[in-house]
Design a protein around this motif. Structure first.
Motif, PDB file in Angstrom:
ATOM      1  N   ALA A  23     -19.433  20.683 -10.489  1.00 29.48           N
ATOM      2  CA  ALA A  23     -20.086  21.233 -11.677  1.00 29.48           C
ATOM      3  C   ALA A  23     -20.662  22.617 -11.399  1.00 29.48           C
ATOM      4  N   THR A  24     -21.298  22.771 -10.244  1.00 32.01           N
ATOM      5  CA  THR A  24     -21.882  24.069  -9.882  1.00 32.01           C
ATOM      6  C   THR A  24     -20.804  25.141  -9.760  1.00 32.01           C
ATOM      7  N   ALA A  25     -19.720  24.794  -9.119  1.00 33.10           N
ATOM      8  CA  ALA A  25     -18.627  25.759  -8.954  1.00 33.10           C
ATOM      9  C   ALA A  25     -18.013  26.131 -10.295  1.00 33.10           C
ATOM     10  N   ALA A  26     -17.888  25.171 -11.197  1.00 30.98           N
ATOM     11  CA  ALA A  26     -17.297  25.448 -12.512  1.00 30.98           C
ATOM     12  C   ALA A  26     -18.166  26.409 -13.317  1.00 30.98           C
ATOM     13  N   ILE A  27     -19.486  26.222 -13.282  1.00 31.44           N
ATOM     14  CA  ILE A  27     -20.383  27.106 -14.040  1.00 31.44           C
ATOM     15  C   ILE A  27     -20.421  28.494 -13.401  1.00 31.44           C
ATOM     16  N   LYS A  28     -20.398  28.570 -12.077  1.00 30.09           N
ATOM     17  CA  LYS A  28     -20.353  29.884 -11.422  1.00 30.09           C
ATOM     18  C   LYS A  28     -19.079  30.628 -11.805  1.00 30.09           C
ATOM     19  N   LEU A  83     -17.396  30.193 -14.564  1.00 25.40           N
ATOM     20  CA  LEU A  83     -17.531  30.563 -15.982  1.00 25.40           C
ATOM     21  C   LEU A  83     -18.375  31.828 -16.124  1.00 25.40           C
ATOM     22  N   GLU A  84     -19.508  31.882 -15.421  1.00 23.31           N
ATOM     23  CA  GLU A  84     -20.375  33.060 -15.498  1.00 23.31           C
ATOM     24  C   GLU A  84     -19.655  34.292 -14.945  1.00 23.31           C
ATOM     25  N   SER A  85     -18.882  34.105 -13.883  1.00 24.75           N
ATOM     26  CA  SER A  85     -18.133  35.216 -13.309  1.00 24.75           C
ATOM     27  C   SER A  85     -17.094  35.729 -14.304  1.00 24.75           C
ATOM     28  N   ARG A  86     -16.411  34.814 -14.979  1.00 29.46           N
ATOM     29  CA  ARG A  86     -15.379  35.219 -15.935  1.00 29.46           C
ATOM     30  C   ARG A  86     -15.986  35.947 -17.122  1.00 29.46           C
ATOM     31  N   LEU A  87     -17.183  35.494 -17.567  1.00 25.70           N
ATOM     32  CA  LEU A  87     -17.830  36.114 -18.719  1.00 25.70           C
ATOM     33  C   LEU A  87     -18.602  37.381 -18.335  1.00 25.70           C
TER      34      LEU A  87
END
Length: 299
Positions: free
Chosen positions: A33-38, A40-44
C-alpha cells in the motif's frame, strides 16, 4: 496495483486515516500500500497525504483528488450496474436491533431475491457509528437527528405507546390523565447522549406534557426496558410495533391512550461526501417501500 485498485486504496486510506487499515480492507500488505501511494504521488507530481505516527490525513491537493476519485469510482460502479443489470458487492448497514429483527428480516428475502448478487452485512446497535472509518454504508436511526455531515432520508414516523403489565396496574391503578400519575413508577431509560433517564411524554392536543416519575430500575437497552415492563417494574414508552403481540395477548396493557407520546421519526443516513452508491440507493428505495406498511399494519 493497477490504477483503479490504487484509487480505491487511496480512498480507503483517507476514510480510515490509516495505511494499515486500508491495506487490510484491500487485501494487500502495508508495504504494498505504501509503495502504491508513493508511486501515485510521484506520477501526479504532488503530495496527497500528510503522514504522522498516529494518523494520516489528506493535503489540500489530496482532498480535492479524493473527491474526484469518489465520483469516478461511483460513476464506474453505476456503469457496471447498468451494463450488468444487477447490483453486487457487500452492503454494510447498521440498524437498531429490534427494528432489524421485527421489520427488516421478515422482508429481507424479497430484497435479496431482487438483487441476487448483493450480500447484506446487518449490524445491530444504537450507538454512534462513524460510517466512514468503520466502513458502514448507511445506518437506520430513530429520533430527532443532530446536525452532522450525514445525508438523512426520512422514512416515516413511529407511533409511540405507553404500556405497563396487568400486575403493575393492579397494584398502582389505571391513571385517567397524566396528572393522575402520582404514586406511579417508570422504567428509567437512560439517554446515550445525556446519561440521564428520559422523561415520559404525553400529548394533549398540541401540548406536550413531560413527566418524570420515580424509578427503581434504570436501563440503557430497549430490549431490557421491554422485558422490565412485562415483569411489572413500571410504565414504559416505545414504538407501538414493538408491543403488538404483547398488547394482543394482554401481557401488556396500553395506558393513557388518549394522551399518546409524541411520534418518533425514522431515518436512514449515509455520508454526504460520498456519491450515493447503487447498493445504498436500492436499499434506501426498498426501505421507503416497506417501512410504512410494517410500522402501521392495517393502516
Amino acid at each position: 496495483m493497477d490504477r483503479l485498485a490504487t484509487l480505491d486504496l487511496f480512498i480507503r486510506i483517507v476514510d480510515r486515516g490509516s495505511f494499515s487499515a486500508a491495506a487490510a480492507a484491500c487485501g494487500v500488505s502495508r508495504p504494498v500500500a505504501t509503495a502504491a501511494i508513493k508511486a501515485l504521488e510521484s506520477r501526479l507530481g504532488t503530495r496527497l497525504l500528510h503522514r504522522s505516527t498516529r494518523h494520516v490525513r489528506p493535503t489540500m491537493e489530496g482532498d480535492a483528488y479524493y473527491r474526484r476519485c469518489i465520483a469516478i469510482l461511483a460513476d464506474l460502479e453505476d456503469a457496471d450496474r447498468n451494463a450488468a443489470g444487477a447490483v453486487s458487492g457487500v452492503l454494510r448497514v447498521d440498524v437498531v436491533g429490534h427494528l432489524a429483527r421485527t421489520i427488516l428480516l421478515p422482508a429481507m428475502p424479497d430484497f435479496l431475491a431482487r438483487h441476487p448478487a448483493l450480500t447484506v452485512h446487518l449490524g445491530e446497535g444504537e450507538r454512534f457509528v462513524d460510517l466512514v472509518r468503520e466502513g458502514v454504508d448507511c445506518v437506520v436511526r430513530a429520533g430527532a437527528l443532530a446536525d452532522s455531515e450525514m445525508v438523512a432520508c426520512h422514512l416515516g414516523v413511529m407511533e409511540e405507546v405507553t404500556v405497563a403489565s396487568p400486575e403493575y396496574l393492579a397494584q398502582h391503578g389505571m391513571p385517567a390523565t397524566p396528572e393522575a400519575l402520582e404514586g406511579h413508577q417508570m422504567i428509567g431509560f437512560v439517554s446515550s447522549r445525556t446519561g440521564q433517564a428520559l422523561p415520559l411524554e404525553f400529548t394533549r392536543g398540541h401540548e406536550v406534557i413531560k413527566v418524570t416519575l420515580p424509578t427503581r430500575l434504570l436501563v440503557s437497552g430497549a430490549e431490557t426496558s421491554a422485558a422490565a415492563a412485562r415483569q411489572g417494574f413500571g410504565l414504559v414508552q416505545a414504538p407501538r410495533y414493538r408491543f403488538i403481540d404483547d398488547l394482543a395477548i394482554g401481557r401488556l396493557i396500553e395506558v393513557l391512550a388518549d394522551f399518546p407520546p409524541t411520534p418518533t421519526p425514522l431515518s436512514v443516513l449515509y455520508p454526504s461526501n460520498r456519491q450515493l452508491s447503487p447498493r445504498v440507493r436500492v436499499f434506501v428505495d426498498w426501505l421507503v417501500e416497506i417501512i410504512g406498511p410494517r410500522l402501521h399494519p392495517g393502516a
